[in-house]
Every structure is written in structure tokens, then in C-alpha cells.
Design an enzyme around this catalytic site. Structure first.
Site, PDB file in Angstrom:
ATOM      1  N   ARG A 126     -11.425 -12.727   5.857  1.00 56.37           N
ATOM      2  CA  ARG A 126     -10.228 -13.368   5.290  1.00 56.37           C
ATOM      3  C   ARG A 126     -10.579 -14.644   4.518  1.00 56.37           C
ATOM      4  NH1 ARG A 126      -5.600 -10.979   7.641  1.00 56.37           N
ATOM      5  NH2 ARG A 126      -5.820 -10.346   9.819  1.00 56.37           N
ATOM      6  N   ASP A 137       0.866  -1.180   0.000  1.00 52.35           N
ATOM      7  CA  ASP A 137       0.000   0.000   0.000  1.00 52.35           C
ATOM      8  C   ASP A 137       0.909   1.238   0.000  1.00 52.35           C
ATOM      9  OD1 ASP A 137      -2.333   1.520   0.321  1.00 52.35           O
ATOM     10  OD2 ASP A 137      -2.383   1.280   2.482  1.00 52.35           O
ATOM     11  N   PHE A 188     -10.005   0.519  -0.231  1.00 58.58           N
ATOM     12  CA  PHE A 188      -9.839  -0.578   0.719  1.00 58.58           C
ATOM     13  C   PHE A 188     -10.416  -1.874   0.150  1.00 58.58           C
ATOM     14  CE2 PHE A 188     -10.867  -3.161   4.414  1.00 58.58           C
ATOM     15  CZ  PHE A 188      -9.671  -3.084   5.117  1.00 58.58           C
ATOM     16  N   VAL A 189      -9.662  -2.947   0.248  1.00 63.60           N
ATOM     17  CA  VAL A 189     -10.139  -4.243  -0.249  1.00 63.60           C
ATOM     18  C   VAL A 189     -10.160  -5.291   0.863  1.00 63.60           C
ATOM     19  CG1 VAL A 189      -9.532  -3.974  -2.692  1.00 63.60           C
ATOM     20  CG2 VAL A 189      -7.803  -4.776  -1.071  1.00 63.60           C
TER      21      VAL A 189
HETATM   22  P1  5GP Z   1       1.928  -0.568   3.724  1.00 60.12           P
HETATM   23  O1  5GP Z   1       2.931  -0.642   4.811  1.00 60.12           O
HETATM   24  O2  5GP Z   1       2.449  -0.920   2.343  1.00 60.12           O
HETATM   25  O3  5GP Z   1       1.180   0.752   3.728  1.00 60.12           O
HETATM   26  O4  5GP Z   1       0.759  -1.582   4.112  1.00 60.12           O
HETATM   27  C1  5GP Z   1       0.850  -2.921   4.022  1.00 60.12           C
HETATM   28  C2  5GP Z   1      -0.157  -3.565   4.953  1.00 60.12           C
HETATM   29  O5  5GP Z   1      -1.343  -2.771   5.161  1.00 60.12           O
HETATM   30  C3  5GP Z   1      -0.659  -4.850   4.307  1.00 60.12           C
HETATM   31  O6  5GP Z   1       0.177  -5.945   4.622  1.00 60.12           O
HETATM   32  C4  5GP Z   1      -2.073  -4.971   4.847  1.00 60.12           C
HETATM   33  O7  5GP Z   1      -2.039  -5.684   6.058  1.00 60.12           O
HETATM   34  C5  5GP Z   1      -2.524  -3.554   5.112  1.00 60.12           C
HETATM   35  N1  5GP Z   1      -3.407  -3.038   4.035  1.00 60.12           N
HETATM   36  C6  5GP Z   1      -3.101  -2.054   3.155  1.00 60.12           C
HETATM   37  N2  5GP Z   1      -4.132  -1.814   2.313  1.00 60.12           N
HETATM   38  C7  5GP Z   1      -5.117  -2.684   2.661  1.00 60.12           C
HETATM   39  C8  5GP Z   1      -6.454  -2.928   2.142  1.00 60.12           C
HETATM   40  O8  5GP Z   1      -6.969  -2.322   1.195  1.00 60.12           O
HETATM   41  N3  5GP Z   1      -7.167  -3.907   2.775  1.00 60.12           N
HETATM   42  C9  5GP Z   1      -6.681  -4.622   3.823  1.00 60.12           C
HETATM   43  N4  5GP Z   1      -7.467  -5.549   4.343  1.00 60.12           N
HETATM   44  N5  5GP Z   1      -5.424  -4.412   4.340  1.00 60.12           N
HETATM   45  C10 5GP Z   1      -4.659  -3.450   3.754  1.00 60.12           C
END
Ligand code: 5GP
Length: 178
Positions: free
Chosen positions: A168, A106, A155-156
Site C-alpha cells: 500500500r 472492479d 491485478f494492480v
Molecule cells: P468490486 O466490488 O468493484 O469488484 O471490487 C472493489 C474492491 O476490490 C476494491 O475496493 C478493492 O479493494 C478490490 N480490488 C479489485 N481489483 C483490485 C486490484 O486489482 N488490486 C487490488 N489490490 N484490489 C482490488
């Protein structure tokens, strides 16, 4: 388009189970070709990647291992204020070819913190396989070697990814309704 309700939010189908499986087959074929004879170690990041890791690994036909870690956040002094520490990494990764399996990149903060941590184990190489990437959300650019799907910044849920620990178990991917 099918809608589901999880707690207070409504989600609609975004990727069918069939589309997900077909794309995973393509990625697995690439990895099988790229890593033939290298005996890679897949390193799956729990919890979100468990379903992707399982489906991907089932389609790996070359000699390979898999191990799992959990990244625990604790308050630290980095720019994000959080430091991620790998828990349960008990496989010796020295001189091994490591393929990280992650559910979603993300902002990129999680991988930006974890990669230098992993490099301390002196693996022969590190590559990153992710189920989802949200390019519009990038704050820290991360090189993704194997990406199943690039998705919009919404958000997914499903296919291992949760909303407040729920959802999940869904075999397809859902997107939050506006
Ligand atoms: P980052 O550190 O790249 O911002 O986020 C990574 C983590 O954020 C992912 O491993 C996940 O757990 C969570 N995350 C980010 N976007 C989403 C989303 O759209 N849905 C869900 N369920 N988790 C997300």
C-alpha cells in the site's frame, strides 16, 4: 521497467507517481469547478483509497469536508452472498453533496451495494470519484463521475492498493506480471 516482488508475486511499474499526481490535479480542478459554493463532503472508503483521498483532498481549494468509512463484508442473502455495511459513518449527510472516494471499481458489486445504503441518509447528491476503473471486469454497471484511470483487467498494487495487506505504501502503481 522496474519490477518488484511482493510475497510470491512479481509486479512491474504501470503508472509513475508523476503521472498519478498530474491526473489527480486534473480531477481536483474539475471538482473545484463543479462544487464551488456547495460545500461537498468527501466520503473516502478505507482502506484502499487513503492515499488517493489524501492527494485529491490536498488539491481541493473550495470549502469542503472529508470523512471516512470502512465497508465490512458479512454473509448475507444477496446474489453475491456478501453484504457490505458502512462502519464509522457518523457525519450527518442529509441534504449534503457527497463525493465518494474509492480506490477501484472492479466488478462493481461493492458500489452497487453501498450506493443504496448511502441514499438512505438522504444526501442532496451523490457522485463517485475513483482512482481506477477496470471496464472489462464489469458485472454491475456503475456510473463513475470522476475517474483517474481506466485500466486492463489485471491485478494492480501500490498507491494504497494491497496484495495481502502489503504494497500500500508504494507511491506508484504496479501491475501483476503474467
Ligand atoms: P468490486 O466490488 O468493484 O469488484 O471490487 C472493489 C474492491 O476490490 C476494491 O475496493 C478493492 O479493494 C478490490 N480490488 C479489485 N481489483 C483490485 C486490484 O486489482 N488490486 C487490488 N489490490 N484490489 C482490488
Amino acid at each position: 521497467m522496474a519490477q518488484i516482488k511482493v510475497l510470491d508475486k512479481t509486479f512491474e511499474t504501470y503508472l509513475s507517481a508523476e503521472k498519478i499526481q498530474n491526473r489527480i490535479t486534473e480531477i481536483a480542478n474539475e471538482i473545484n469547478k463543479d462544487y464551488a459554493g456547495k460545500k461537498p463532503v468527501f466520503l473516502a472508503i478505507l482502506n484502499g483509497s487513503f492515499m488517493f483521498a489524501s492527494d485529491l483532498f490536498k488539491q481541493i481549494t473550495i470549502e469542503a469536508e472529508i470523512t471516512f468509512v470502512k465497508l465490512a463484508s458479512y454473509e448475507g442473502t444477496t446474489t453475491t452472498g456478501k453484504v457490505k455495511q458502512a462502519i464509522g459513518l457518523n457525519t450527518d449527510l442529509k441534504d449534503r453533496h457527497v463525493i465518494i472516494i474509492e480506490d477501484i471499481v472492479d466488478t462493481g458489486h461493492t458500489m452497487a451495494q453501498f450506493l443504496p445504503e448511502l441514499e438512505k441518509s438522504n444526501p442532496a447528491s451523490i457522485k463517485l470519484a475513483v482512482f481506477l476503473h477496470k471496464p472489462e471486469a464489469t458485472l454491475v454497471p456503475i456510473t463513475i463521475d470522476y475517474c483517474c484511470f481506466s485500466i486492463p483487467n489485471k491485478f494492480v498494487l501500490g498507491y494504497g492498493l494491497d496484495y495481502d495487506q502489503l504494497g500500500r505504501n508504494l507511491p506508484e502503481l504496479y501491475q501483476l506480471c503474467e
